[in-house]
Every structure is written in structure tokens, then in C-alpha cells.
Design a protein around this motif. Structure first.
Motif, PDB file in Angstrom:
ATOM      1  N   ALA A  36     -10.278  -1.564  44.105  1.00 18.61           N
ATOM      2  CA  ALA A  36      -9.524  -0.272  43.339  1.00 18.61           C
ATOM      3  C   ALA A  36      -8.122   0.014  44.339  1.00 18.61           C
ATOM      4  O   ALA A  36      -7.889   0.352  43.269  1.00 18.61           O
ATOM      5  CB  ALA A  36     -11.297   0.826  43.629  1.00 18.61           C
ATOM      6  N   HIS A  37      -8.381  -0.788  45.529  1.00 19.37           N
ATOM      7  CA  HIS A  37      -7.714  -0.464  46.190  1.00 19.37           C
ATOM      8  C   HIS A  37      -6.554  -1.018  45.888  1.00 19.37           C
ATOM      9  O   HIS A  37      -5.484  -0.498  45.587  1.00 19.37           O
ATOM     10  CB  HIS A  37      -7.766  -1.123  47.808  1.00 19.37           C
ATOM     11  CG  HIS A  37      -8.618  -0.803  48.667  1.00 19.37           C
ATOM     12  ND1 HIS A  37      -9.883  -0.481  48.418  1.00 19.37           N
ATOM     13  CD2 HIS A  37      -8.055   0.476  50.031  1.00 19.37           C
ATOM     14  CE1 HIS A  37     -10.264   0.391  49.567  1.00 19.37           C
ATOM     15  NE2 HIS A  37      -9.570   0.702  50.503  1.00 19.37           N
ATOM     16  N   ALA A  38      -6.786  -2.519  45.294  1.00 14.20           N
ATOM     17  CA  ALA A  38      -5.220  -2.528  44.825  1.00 14.20           C
ATOM     18  C   ALA A  38      -4.807  -2.105  43.746  1.00 14.20           C
ATOM     19  O   ALA A  38      -3.910  -2.049  43.213  1.00 14.20           O
ATOM     20  CB  ALA A  38      -5.657  -4.701  44.649  1.00 14.20           C
ATOM     21  N   ALA A  39      -5.679  -2.448  42.452  1.00 12.09           N
ATOM     22  CA  ALA A  39      -5.726  -1.238  41.429  1.00 12.09           C
ATOM     23  C   ALA A  39      -4.887   0.067  41.483  1.00 12.09           C
ATOM     24  O   ALA A  39      -4.000   0.105  40.834  1.00 12.09           O
ATOM     25  CB  ALA A  39      -6.528  -0.807  40.668  1.00 12.09           C
ATOM     26  N   ALA A  40      -5.169   1.114  42.707  1.00 11.97           N
ATOM     27  CA  ALA A  40      -4.943   2.200  43.036  1.00 11.97           C
ATOM     28  C   ALA A  40      -2.720   1.988  43.069  1.00 11.97           C
ATOM     29  O   ALA A  40      -1.855   2.446  43.380  1.00 11.97           O
ATOM     30  CB  ALA A  40      -5.096   3.217  44.041  1.00 11.97           C
ATOM     31  N   ALA A  41      -2.884   0.230  43.808  1.00  7.61           N
ATOM     32  CA  ALA A  41      -0.970  -0.149  44.475  1.00  7.61           C
ATOM     33  C   ALA A  41      -0.645  -0.584  43.191  1.00  7.61           C
ATOM     34  O   ALA A  41       0.091  -0.155  43.439  1.00  7.61           O
ATOM     35  CB  ALA A  41      -1.595  -0.999  45.570  1.00  7.61           C
ATOM     36  N   ARG A  42      -1.237  -1.417  42.627  1.00  8.83           N
ATOM     37  CA  ARG A  42      -0.573  -1.280  41.049  1.00  8.83           C
ATOM     38  C   ARG A  42      -0.207  -0.269  40.501  1.00  8.83           C
ATOM     39  O   ARG A  42       1.365  -0.255  40.273  1.00  8.83           O
ATOM     40  CB  ARG A  42      -1.282  -2.318  40.336  1.00  8.83           C
ATOM     41  CG  ARG A  42      -1.931  -3.459  41.082  1.00  8.83           C
ATOM     42  CD  ARG A  42      -2.924  -3.947  39.162  1.00  8.83           C
ATOM     43  NE  ARG A  42      -3.715  -4.871  40.221  1.00  8.83           N
ATOM     44  CZ  ARG A  42      -4.093  -5.965  40.852  1.00  8.83           C
ATOM     45  NH1 ARG A  42      -3.447  -6.889  41.164  1.00  8.83           N
ATOM     46  NH2 ARG A  42      -4.887  -6.935  41.411  1.00  8.83           N
ATOM     47  N   LEU A  43      -0.434   0.068  40.337  1.00  4.53           N
ATOM     48  CA  LEU A  43      -0.421   2.025  39.409  1.00  4.53           C
ATOM     49  C   LEU A  43       0.837   2.088  40.256  1.00  4.53           C
ATOM     50  O   LEU A  43       2.046   2.865  39.884  1.00  4.53           O
ATOM     51  CB  LEU A  43      -1.564   2.933  39.381  1.00  4.53           C
ATOM     52  CG  LEU A  43      -1.049   3.774  38.784  1.00  4.53           C
ATOM     53  CD1 LEU A  43       0.247   4.243  37.284  1.00  4.53           C
ATOM     54  CD2 LEU A  43      -2.124   5.054  38.371  1.00  4.53           C
ATOM     55  N   ALA A  44       0.851   2.788  41.835  1.00  2.00           N
ATOM     56  CA  ALA A  44       2.035   3.111  42.676  1.00  2.00           C
ATOM     57  C   ALA A  44       3.462   2.432  42.341  1.00  2.00           C
ATOM     58  O   ALA A  44       4.481   2.827  41.666  1.00  2.00           O
ATOM     59  CB  ALA A  44       1.014   3.075  44.177  1.00  2.00           C
ATOM     60  N   ALA A  45       3.298   1.343  42.180  1.00  2.35           N
ATOM     61  CA  ALA A  45       4.268   0.319  42.217  1.00  2.35           C
ATOM     62  C   ALA A  45       4.935   0.627  40.699  1.00  2.35           C
ATOM     63  O   ALA A  45       6.005   0.379  40.563  1.00  2.35           O
ATOM     64  CB  ALA A  45       3.961  -1.125  42.078  1.00  2.35           C
ATOM     65  N   ALA A  46       4.232   0.533  39.828  1.00  6.44           N
ATOM     66  CA  ALA A  46       4.592   0.735  38.226  1.00  6.44           C
ATOM     67  C   ALA A  46       5.143   2.258  38.030  1.00  6.44           C
ATOM     68  O   ALA A  46       6.610   2.083  37.929  1.00  6.44           O
ATOM     69  CB  ALA A  46       3.503   0.662  37.498  1.00  6.44           C
ATOM     70  N   MET A  47       5.154   3.493  39.019  1.00  3.92           N
ATOM     71  CA  MET A  47       5.189   4.949  38.733  1.00  3.92           C
ATOM     72  C   MET A  47       6.888   4.451  39.850  1.00  3.92           C
ATOM     73  O   MET A  47       7.216   4.943  39.024  1.00  3.92           O
ATOM     74  CB  MET A  47       3.964   6.208  40.019  1.00  3.92           C
ATOM     75  CG  MET A  47       2.678   5.815  38.663  1.00  3.92           C
ATOM     76  SD  MET A  47       2.777   7.217  37.334  1.00  3.92           S
ATOM     77  CE  MET A  47       3.773   8.684  38.581  1.00  3.92           C
ATOM     78  N   LEU A  48       6.390   3.944  41.049  1.00  4.62           N
ATOM     79  CA  LEU A  48       7.627   3.857  41.805  1.00  4.62           C
ATOM     80  C   LEU A  48       8.812   3.121  40.873  1.00  4.62           C
ATOM     81  O   LEU A  48       9.443   3.973  40.864  1.00  4.62           O
ATOM     82  CB  LEU A  48       7.442   3.314  43.168  1.00  4.62           C
ATOM     83  CG  LEU A  48       6.094   4.115  44.447  1.00  4.62           C
ATOM     84  CD1 LEU A  48       6.035   2.801  44.837  1.00  4.62           C
ATOM     85  CD2 LEU A  48       7.135   5.663  44.638  1.00  4.62           C
ATOM     86  N   LEU A  49       8.662   2.027  40.193  1.00  6.50           N
ATOM     87  CA  LEU A  49      10.029   1.849  39.851  1.00  6.50           C
ATOM     88  C   LEU A  49      10.704   2.090  38.390  1.00  6.50           C
ATOM     89  O   LEU A  49      11.705   2.071  38.850  1.00  6.50           O
ATOM     90  CB  LEU A  49       9.570  -0.019  39.586  1.00  6.50           C
ATOM     91  CG  LEU A  49       9.312  -0.717  41.123  1.00  6.50           C
ATOM     92  CD1 LEU A  49       8.342  -2.055  40.557  1.00  6.50           C
ATOM     93  CD2 LEU A  49      10.499  -1.399  40.718  1.00  6.50           C
TER      94      LEU A  49
END
Ligand SMILES: [Zn+2]
Length: 697
Positions: A523-536
Motif C-alpha cells: 500500500a505504501h507503493a500504491a500510494a506512491a504510484r497514485l502520487a506520481a501520476a497525479m504530479l505528472l
């Protein structure tokens, strides 16, 4: 993203005659394909192994703000961000942050004894055996108090009204309140206001303990010695520099001028509370005041007497350190997307908030990796804030320090506070970013492998086809407050939760996390994946895809409640406000249509693009006002505020709500008219954005 486009995207998943996917909102068709590919690459980068590595370093020891351990987390984050090639700086402030050095609680009668207040070391959880911050609430006064004990239920305003009606006062006595139903700072304020000489706040097992599940270390819930620390300061930012940055030379209030508690406030376990509550006699409790301990509760006062002693360190001013890692924008460096979370904790803080910092660091690795040497169009800032746990100090001082730049160029603020303690996704923020969060949650795999984050989320909420999972309203309980509630910079946050009872405890450790929480760091990684997509997405869109259609519709749903509030005061209704939001929504629909048709033709000239985005950034800024709320000038958003009398519930249209609560009909009418004017002003920003799209292309 607005509703119509989401339908198109859904349709595009099935084979269609068109074949190609519809463009992303705010992108040209050509740019959409490249952006989708970029986001796919970024989403693939975060890994549970990398998250575990980072999280174990950050949760290796307790790291309270103002301690050497917290300087070590600063240096670690800065080092990792530097390795990614980001521009790294530390923004430090000198703030009022007295540390407790000791706490003692005695039962003085009957059978005098000193009560255990510490959280004992547990075999198998190494971090729980390290030296912990004393079990004292942040900004508790120092000193000693002794008196009869009074049980005040949750310590809410209405609980004191009840006590009055029963004829019991806490004046000169020691109040014992249970946690829950309200922010602990309000409990401290009310106890002090009613004359208590000290307040003990305990975690009752019916809310937070064995009634809710097996307790740690056998299960994830709070055990009989577990203590919830936490601040009892009700403001935002450094108490010595309200409204301006705590730079070295800034003028400071004296301790007497600060709005901080004047009585000792101490959190205790239900084990400790039992020794005080069990022997209480006196008035009978109202039925709902019974908690989960195995005896009948009484209010007192007495015959139990207690004594509380809190020792402070005597050096109240300390340095706090935010880490700021910047990826400069290519074409629009002044436009900034900030992602942040707090780096401080009450203990080792594996959940709160090592998880959030870990996800932010993984998102940085993902963004940098996917861009592969390219720059994003706008600037991305990866921030970690200090001293959030004391009252959002680090983020508030930073925003106050850099206010002009952020007010002008702040595109969005993303907050990760507890990103992963389980697998149940939740999200909140401004309605302008909710559609984008949902859209990108479709692109991120569910951490346990069942479809997407979005599909699992929907299933859990079991909502009808036509509606969406409920998202949280931003009242101001974390680092987004300075960005959103103070300035109106659009904000989004999310995280994965689950059952747990180690909040602000020594047992919020990586052992707990790896046994009961996000055991594999997925879940740590999944939250990061969503963050990366949002940022880009936010960094590269030609036109930033805020959804003011959803915003306007959400506001219209609230106006009914406002009408009822006004009616209760015989102050008319909120129909003028509803009509204003209706006009606002119509302008937003028109803007989206113009945006989509203009971008369908091709790329915009830079001048048109920049003017459009500048106008869009004004929309929510105009829904905040410089003079703020009458109750709290620092809180400027006219849309959402934490309830000043509760702290955990969010007040919608707070200027009107507070006027109604004060019973001031004239003020309620004035505030209603003021908000209508400002909504129309915000709608004009949407018109400006539409006009900017079509000039000199
Ligand atoms: Zn937190």
C-alpha cells in the motif's frame, strides 16, 4: 475530471469504432498519448521492497520534532532526494516548542499510589523499548495539580452543559475525559475554561482498545498500557508568530500572549484510567457516558483524588526543519505543484507518518525515473514538514514565509499523512481535484491485486452506478491547512487504512506495520504510484484539469443545509447562494466545453495557455478572503473549516455557519451576501479563463 469525459474514457476501454482513446482533460490529443505513456512508466516504478527499505530507516527510532533523531530523518531524506538529482534545500524556523521531560500521576485517595504512565517495552518490538517521548500532550503546561477527580465523558461542550445540569463542576478539580468525538485541543480548552486544574485524557476500550479487537501485540488494537500522545494547541503554526513566518528575526509573542493551554494535559492508557475511574462515586452518569471498562462509571467528584505533575525542559524555543526537493519546470517554472507530508512523529511513527514520507520519496523516484532526464512543464516540489504533530508548524511557517510565490503560482498541494496502515483506500480534498484523483485511481493496481484501487474502493462503498465513493472534506487537520484553508490552493490527499490502535503511541512501529498494517509495503507503493501520476498530470497539462463542474455541483448540495440553518434563525434561506453556485457551475460547464474544443484543434500558444491557467488559479483563491473567519482570521477559506467547537468535524460555508451559531441574524445575512459576491467573483475567473483560451491563438 468532469463527468462527461469520464464516460468517454469508460467507453474507450471497450472496443469502439473510433479505436483511439479520447484525449485527457486539459491535453491535446497528441500530448495525451505521450502523457499516458509517461504516467504508465511512473506508476510502474514504486516498489514494496524500496518502500520497506526507506520506511525501516525512517522508523528506526522515535523522532519527535526538535530532537537530534529528527535531524537524522532530515539528513536522510535530503540525501536520498539529492541522489535523485533534485535540487535540495532545508527550510528551518525557530519555533516555540517546549518539550516535556517527565510526567507523574498519583492516586492520592483512596489507597495512595503512583500510577504507571509509560508504555512498556514489548518483546519482539525492539523500537518499543527505546527511550520514548514522555506521555504528555504537546503544549501542555508544566506544573503540578492535585484535586478530586471528575469524569467528564468526552469533554465536549455539551458534556459540560450536562454536568452543569447535574450540578457538578470541575472547578479546582482534575478532569478525566475520554478520547474521541472532538479534537483533544478543544477538550483541553473546555476543561481549562471550566476551571479544571489539570486534564487527563484516556483511550477508552469501547472506542480504542479491546472492545474493537485483539490488542497489540496479539492483535492491532490498543492495549491497556497504550497511550495516545498529541498536541492540545488549537491554532495553526508556531504559537509565537501567528500569521507570519518564524524566521530568526521575526518578532515573537510572550508566553503570556500566546493562545496555549495553562493547565497540565496528560494522555493516559485505559489501564491507568481504571485506577482513577473505578473508585469514583457521586452523581449517576447519563446512559451514554458508560464506556468499555468493566465497572459502572460515575462522575464524582471524588472520593478519588489524583495528583498530576508535568516537567518541561525549560528551553522552549527550538529549530524545526522542512526538507524541500525541487524538480524545476521546463516552460512554467513559476507554477508549482507541491506534494508534502509530515516527517515528525510522536514515536517511531511507522504509520504516522513514515508511511506518508516513504510514499512521497517513492513518488519522487517514480517521477524522476519516468521523466528520464526530461523536465516536467511545471515545477514539482517534494516536501517533508517538521512539527506537524504540534500544530502544523513546519508547513504553516513555510507557507507564510513563501506566501507571495505560492499565492501566485501554487497549482495544487497534495498531502500524504498516513498513506498506508492497511488496504482500504480513502481520499479527500477540494472537489476541484476529486475527479482527477478518481480517474488516476483507476490506473493504479489495487495493492492486493484485485483490479484497480478505484474498483476496490467502489466495491467497498457499494455505491450506485451513478454515484461515487464519498470523499473527505478538508477541514484543516493536517499540513494542507496552510495551502488550502489559509490560501485556497486546491488540495487532494489519500491513503490506505485498516484496523489499528497504535495512533501516537510507542507501538506505532515497523513491527506493528509488518505484522498487522501494510505487512508487505504494497500500500505504501500504491500510494506512491497514485502520487506520481497525479504530479505528472498536474505538471504537464496544457490546461490544469481542475473540475469546477464537480466543485459547483458539490457546493449546491450543501446549500440546502445552509438554508435550514438560516431558517432556524428566521433569517430567510440560502436560495441566493444556490443560484450563485448554479451560475458558477454553468460557467464551469462552458469553460470545459471551450477548453475541450480548443485543445481538439491543437496546441495553444504559450500566452493563451499561461493566461488561462493563471485565471483558473484564481477560482479557489477568490473563495478565500484576506480577513478570514471572525473566529480565526488565519482561516480564510469560505468553503471548509474545522468546526471551532469540535475540531474533527468540518463546517461548510463557515462564515455563515458561525454567524448562525452565534445567533446573529444580521451577521448571517451579511455573510450570506458576502459569499454570494465571492462565488460570482470566482465564476468571473472561469469566464476570464474561457476568454483567455480564445485570444490570439
Ligand atoms: Zn500525521
Amino acid at each position: 475530471m468532469h463527468r462527461s469525459l469520464r464516460f468517454i474514457l469508460l467507453g474507450a476501454m471497450a472496443p469502439t469504432a473510433l479505436g483511439a482513446q479520447a484525449p485527457l482533460a486539459g491535453f491535446t490529443r497528441a500530448a495525451s498519448a505521450a502523457q499516458r505513456e509517461l504516467e504508465r512508466r511512473a506508476i510502474a516504478v514504486p516498489s514494496p521492497d524500496s518502500a520497506r527499505r526507506i520506511a525501516r530507516v525512517l522508523s528506526a527510532e522515535p523522532h519527535v520534532a526538535g530532537t537530534p533523531a529528527q535531524e537524522r530523518t532530515r539528513d536522510y531524506v535530503n540525501g536520498e532526494m539529492r541522489k535523485l538529482g533534485l535540487r535540495v534545500e532545508t527550510k528551518s524556523y525557530r519555533v516555540y516548542l517546549p518539550h516535556a521531560t517527565g510526567v507523574k500521576v498519583w492516586r492520592m485517595a483512596p489507597q495512595p499510589m503512583e500510577l504507571a504512565v509509560d508504555e512498556p517495552a514489548l518483546a519482539g518490538d525492539a523500537v518499543s523499548g527505546m527511550v520514548q517521548y514522555p506521555t504528555v500532550n504537546g503544549y501542555s503546561a508544566g506544573g503540578t495539580a492535585e484535586g478530586e477527580v471528575v469524569y467528564v465523558n468526552y469533554g465536549l461542550i455539551e458534556d459540560y452543559v450536562k454536568l452543569d445540569s447535574i450540578g457538578v463542576s470541575v472547578k479546582g478539580k482534575i478532569a478525566v475525559a475520554r478520547y474521541g468525538r472532538s479534537f483533544r485541543g478543544i477538550k483541553a480548552r473546555e476543561a481549562e475554561k471550566h476551571g479544571a486544574t489539570a486534564l487527563l485524557i484516556y483511550s477508552d476500550p469501547i472506542d480504542d482498545g479491546f472492545v474493537t479487537g485483539d490488542v497489540y501485540p496479539a492483535g492491532p488494537m490498543r492495549n491497556s498500557r497504550g497511550v495516545q500522545r498529541g498536541s492540545v494547541f488549537n491554532g495553526y503554526g508556531d504559537p509565537a508568530t501567528p500569521g507570519y513566518a518564524a524566521t530568526e528575526k521575526a518578532p515573537r509573542l510572550t508566553e503570556q500572549q500566546m493562545v496555549i493551554p495553562r493547565i497540565p494535559v496528560v494522555p493516559v492508557s485505559y489501564g491507568t484510567a481504571t485506577s482513577l475511574l473505578e473508585g469514583l462515586a457521586g452523581a449517576r452518569i447519563p446512559a451514554q457516558w458508560q464506556g468499555g471498562l468493566s465497572f459502572r462509571y460515575h462522575i464524582g467528584p471524588g472520593p478519588v483524588r489524583a495528583k498530576v505533575q508535568v516537567t518541561l525542559d525549560g528551553v522552549p524555543y527550538k529549530m524545526i526543519h522542512n526538507t524541500i526537493a525541487t524538480l524545476p519546470g521546463r516552460s512554467n517554472a513559476d507554477e508549482v505543484i507541491v506534494i508534502g507530508g509530515h516527517r515528525d512523529a510522536w514515536g517511531a511513527g511507522a504509520g504516522d507518518n513514515v508511511s506518508g514520507i516513504t510514499s512521497i520519496m517513492e513518488s519522487a523516484r517514480a517521477v524522476v525515473g519516468a521523466l528520464n532526464g526530461q523536465a516536467p512543464a511545471r515545477t514539482i516540489v517534494f516536501a517533508t514538514w517538521d512539527a506537524e504533530e504540534w500544530g502544523m508548524l513546519g508547513s504553516t511557517e513555510y507557507v507564510e514565509d513563501d506566501s507571495l510565490r505560492l499565492k501566485k503560482g501554487g497549482v495544487a498541494y497534495l498531502n500524504l499523512d498516513v498513506s498506508a496502515t492497511g488496504f482500504d483506500f480513502g481520499s479527500g480534498g477540494s472537489p476541484s481535484l476529486r475527479g482527477l484523483t478518481r480517474e488516476l485511481a483507476r490506473e493504479v493496481p489495487d495493492p492486493r491485486g484485485n483490479g484497480s484501487v478505484y474498483s476496490t474502493w467502489r466495491k467497498r462503498y457499494a455505491v450506485a452506478d451513478t454515484s461515487e465513493p464519498v470523499m473527505g472534506d478538508p477541514g484543516g487537520g493536517s499540513d494542507f491547512a496552510a495551502f488550502y484553508n489559509h490560501f485556497g490552493i486546491p488540495h487532494a490527499d489519500w491513503g490506505f487504512g485498516g484496523p489499528g490502535g497504535v495512533y501516537h503511541s510507542a507501538y506505532d512501529s515497523n513491527t506493528w506495520m509488518e505484522t498487522f498494517g501494510d505487512t508487505g509495503y504494497v500500500a505504501h507503493a500504491a500510494a506512491a504510484r497514485l502520487a506520481a501520476a497525479m504530479l505528472l498530470r498536474l505538471a504537464n497539462a496544457d490546461i490544469v484539469p481542475y473540475d469546477y463542474v464537480e466543485f459547483g455541483k458539490t457546493m449546491r448540495r450543501y446549500t440546502e443545509r445552509t438554508s435550514r440553518q438560516l431558517a432556524s434563525l428566521n433569517a430567510g434561506d440560502a436560495s441566493t447562494l444556490d443560484q450563485a453556485w448554479q451560475r458558477f457551475t454553468a460557467r464551469a460547464v462552458a469553460f470545459n466545453a471551450t477548453r475541450d474544443s480548443v485543445l481538439a484543434i491543437g496546441a495553444l500558444a504559450p500566452a493563451a495557455k499561461n493566461a488561462t491557467n493563471a485565471a483558473l488559479r484564481q477560482v479557489e483563491r477568490r473563495l478565500a478572503r484576506d480577513e478570514g473567519l471572525k473566529s480565526r482570521p488565519w482561516v480564510r477559506s469560505l468553503i471548509y473549516a474545522a468546526d471551532v467547537d469540535n475540531g474533527y468535524s468540518t463546517m461548510i460555508f463557515p462564515t455563515i455557519g458561525e454567524a448562525v451559531r452565534s445567533g446573529n441574524v444580521a451577521l448571517a445575512r451579511t455573510e450570506l451576501a458576502d459569499l454570494v459576491t465571492r462565488v460570482d467573483n470566482a465564476a468571473r475567473a472561469l469566464d476570464d479563463a474561457s476568454a483567455a483560451l480564445t485570444v490570439r491563438r
